[in-house]
Design a protein around this motif. Structure first.
Motif, PDB file in Angstrom:
ATOM      1  N   SER A 203       0.869  -1.186   0.000  1.00  0.00           N
ATOM      2  CA  SER A 203       0.000   0.000   0.000  1.00  0.00           C
ATOM      3  C   SER A 203       0.897   1.225   0.000  1.00  0.00           C
ATOM      4  CB  SER A 203      -0.912  -0.004   1.229  1.00  0.00           C
ATOM      5  OG  SER A 203      -1.733   1.152   1.233  1.00  0.00           O
ATOM      6  N   ASP A 204       0.568   2.185  -0.837  1.00  0.00           N
ATOM      7  CA  ASP A 204       1.396   3.386  -0.898  1.00  0.00           C
ATOM      8  C   ASP A 204       1.202   4.216   0.369  1.00  0.00           C
ATOM      9  OD1 ASP A 204      -0.462   6.052  -1.987  1.00  0.00           O
ATOM     10  OD2 ASP A 204      -1.340   4.058  -1.978  1.00  0.00           O
ATOM     11  N   PRO A 205       2.119   5.154   0.661  1.00  0.00           N
ATOM     12  CA  PRO A 205       2.013   5.950   1.896  1.00  0.00           C
ATOM     13  C   PRO A 205       0.690   6.695   2.033  1.00  0.00           C
ATOM     14  CG  PRO A 205       4.184   6.209   0.942  1.00  0.00           C
ATOM     15  CD  PRO A 205       3.376   5.450  -0.070  1.00  0.00           C
ATOM     16  N   GLY A 206       0.121   7.138   0.905  1.00  0.00           N
ATOM     17  CA  GLY A 206      -1.139   7.859   0.962  1.00  0.00           C
ATOM     18  C   GLY A 206      -2.356   6.973   1.066  1.00  0.00           C
ATOM     19  N   LYS A 207      -2.134   5.653   1.102  1.00  0.00           N
ATOM     20  CA  LYS A 207      -3.239   4.689   1.194  1.00  0.00           C
ATOM     21  C   LYS A 207      -4.270   4.908   0.087  1.00  0.00           C
ATOM     22  CE  LYS A 207      -1.483   2.927   4.925  1.00  0.00           C
ATOM     23  NZ  LYS A 207      -0.829   1.594   4.872  1.00  0.00           N
ATOM     24  N   THR A 208      -3.771   5.035  -1.134  1.00  0.00           N
ATOM     25  CA  THR A 208      -4.673   5.209  -2.274  1.00  0.00           C
ATOM     26  C   THR A 208      -4.803   3.938  -3.109  1.00  0.00           C
ATOM     27  OG1 THR A 208      -2.851   6.085  -3.607  1.00  0.00           O
ATOM     28  CG2 THR A 208      -4.218   7.686  -2.434  1.00  0.00           C
ATOM     29  N   VAL A 209      -3.761   3.091  -3.101  1.00  0.00           N
ATOM     30  CA  VAL A 209      -3.795   1.847  -3.856  1.00  0.00           C
ATOM     31  C   VAL A 209      -3.207   0.724  -3.008  1.00  0.00           C
ATOM     32  CG1 VAL A 209      -3.625   2.958  -6.125  1.00  0.00           C
ATOM     33  CG2 VAL A 209      -1.540   2.262  -4.910  1.00  0.00           C
ATOM     34  N   SER A 210      -3.553  -0.504  -3.360  1.00  0.00           N
ATOM     35  CA  SER A 210      -2.922  -1.661  -2.733  1.00  0.00           C
ATOM     36  C   SER A 210      -2.942  -2.810  -3.726  1.00  0.00           C
ATOM     37  CB  SER A 210      -3.633  -2.067  -1.439  1.00  0.00           C
ATOM     38  OG  SER A 210      -4.888  -2.669  -1.719  1.00  0.00           O
TER      39      SER A 210
END
Length: 280
Positions: free
Chosen positions: A93-100
């Motif tokens: 998951s990216d730091p901004g929690k936009t994708v996983s």
């Protein structure tokens, strides 16, 4: 990058049967076993060393630091998918929690520069095997894809060897199609193969095309996005660098790759596990 935590859980499998090869521009529904991921992890651009916490089946936890290369590592128990060969999986998951998305435990994720023309906030993550071999890139904020004109004299025969629907957001339009994971080959001096998400209908004449785009037209908050080995599949000249495309002497070899390659099965599971956590 901010530190990101992860947790693990036993995997559960759901099965589907794989369909035979289909040639031409038609897309056939086939399936491959997809297993729900076991670990939650993240890695980043290398600006800081991210840490993770892995929770084992007994509830015990352990922490470690990612390597300086930007990859991550973790430990957990798990069982291999009937199709995918990796026994241990983790979820990025990216730091901004936009994708996983899920990926084999030994693979790494590294951040990359956004493609030219990308929108503000665009993401770019390269996935590589443990030895550094490139597998695929996830990119968002790309210019919205459109159908491209094709000179019939330049068109080459192509085949769809694998196609599976995926549940992902897309912007409905005349040229858009519901997103699918596909593996296609196009004939040049060899048969060149590419896998990834597709969301735009191909301009095809008699089973021939000039280029095959691996891009999905997403909503405004996401833009065009791709999770593939290349953004565009086209015949290459003998002088061109083939990698990361697969090159085959004939369609039978390409079909065998789809049916038998553990790397392909792992990449398919990874790409099909993509989730957008924020769409507005």
């Amino acid at each position: 990058m901010d530190a990101v935590r992860l947790r693990s859980r036993p995997e559960s499998a759901r099965r589907a049967a794989r369909s035979p090869r289909i040639t031409g521009a038609g897309i056939a529904a086939v399936s491959l076993a997809v297993v729900v991921g076991s670990l939650l992890t993240a890695c980043g651009s290398g600006q800081s060393t991210p840490t993770w916490t892995a929770v084992g089946p007994s509830g015990a936890s352990a922490s470690a630091s990612a390597g300086a290369s930007g990859g991550t590592s973790a430990s957990a128990s798990g069982t291999p998918s009937p199709g995918a060969t990796a026994a241990k999986w983790k979820t990025f998951s990216d730091p901004g929690k936009t994708v996983s998305f899920e990926l084999p435990d030994e693979w790494i994720v590294q951040s990359g520069a956004a493609a030219a023309g990308s929108s503000a906030g665009a993401l770019h993550f390269d996935v590589k095997k443990a030895d550094g071999t490139f597998v695929a890139a996830l990119q968002t904020g790309l210019p919205q894809p459109t159908q491209q004109a094709c000179d019939p004299a330049q068109a080459k025969a192509y085949s769809v060897l694998n196609s599976l629907p995926v549940t992902l957001p897309f912007t409905d339009s005349v040229t858009a199609i519901s997103p699918r994971f596909v593996f296609r080959v196009i004939q040049g001096y060899k048969y060149f193969g590419s896998f990834g998400l597709v969301g735009v209908a191909t301009v095809s004449q008699d089973g021939k095309a000039c280029k095959l785009a691996n891009v999905v037209p997403g909503p405004a908050s996401i833009g065009g996005y791709a999770f593939s080995d290349v953004l565009e599949l086209a015949p290459l000249s003998p002088q061109a660098q083939v990698a990361p495309l697969q090159a085959f002497d004939n369609l039978a070899q390409a079909s065998a790759y789809v049916q038998n390659s553990g790397d392909f099965a792992n990449a398919q599971r990874m790409i099909m596990s993509l989730k957008f956590l924020k769409t507005s």
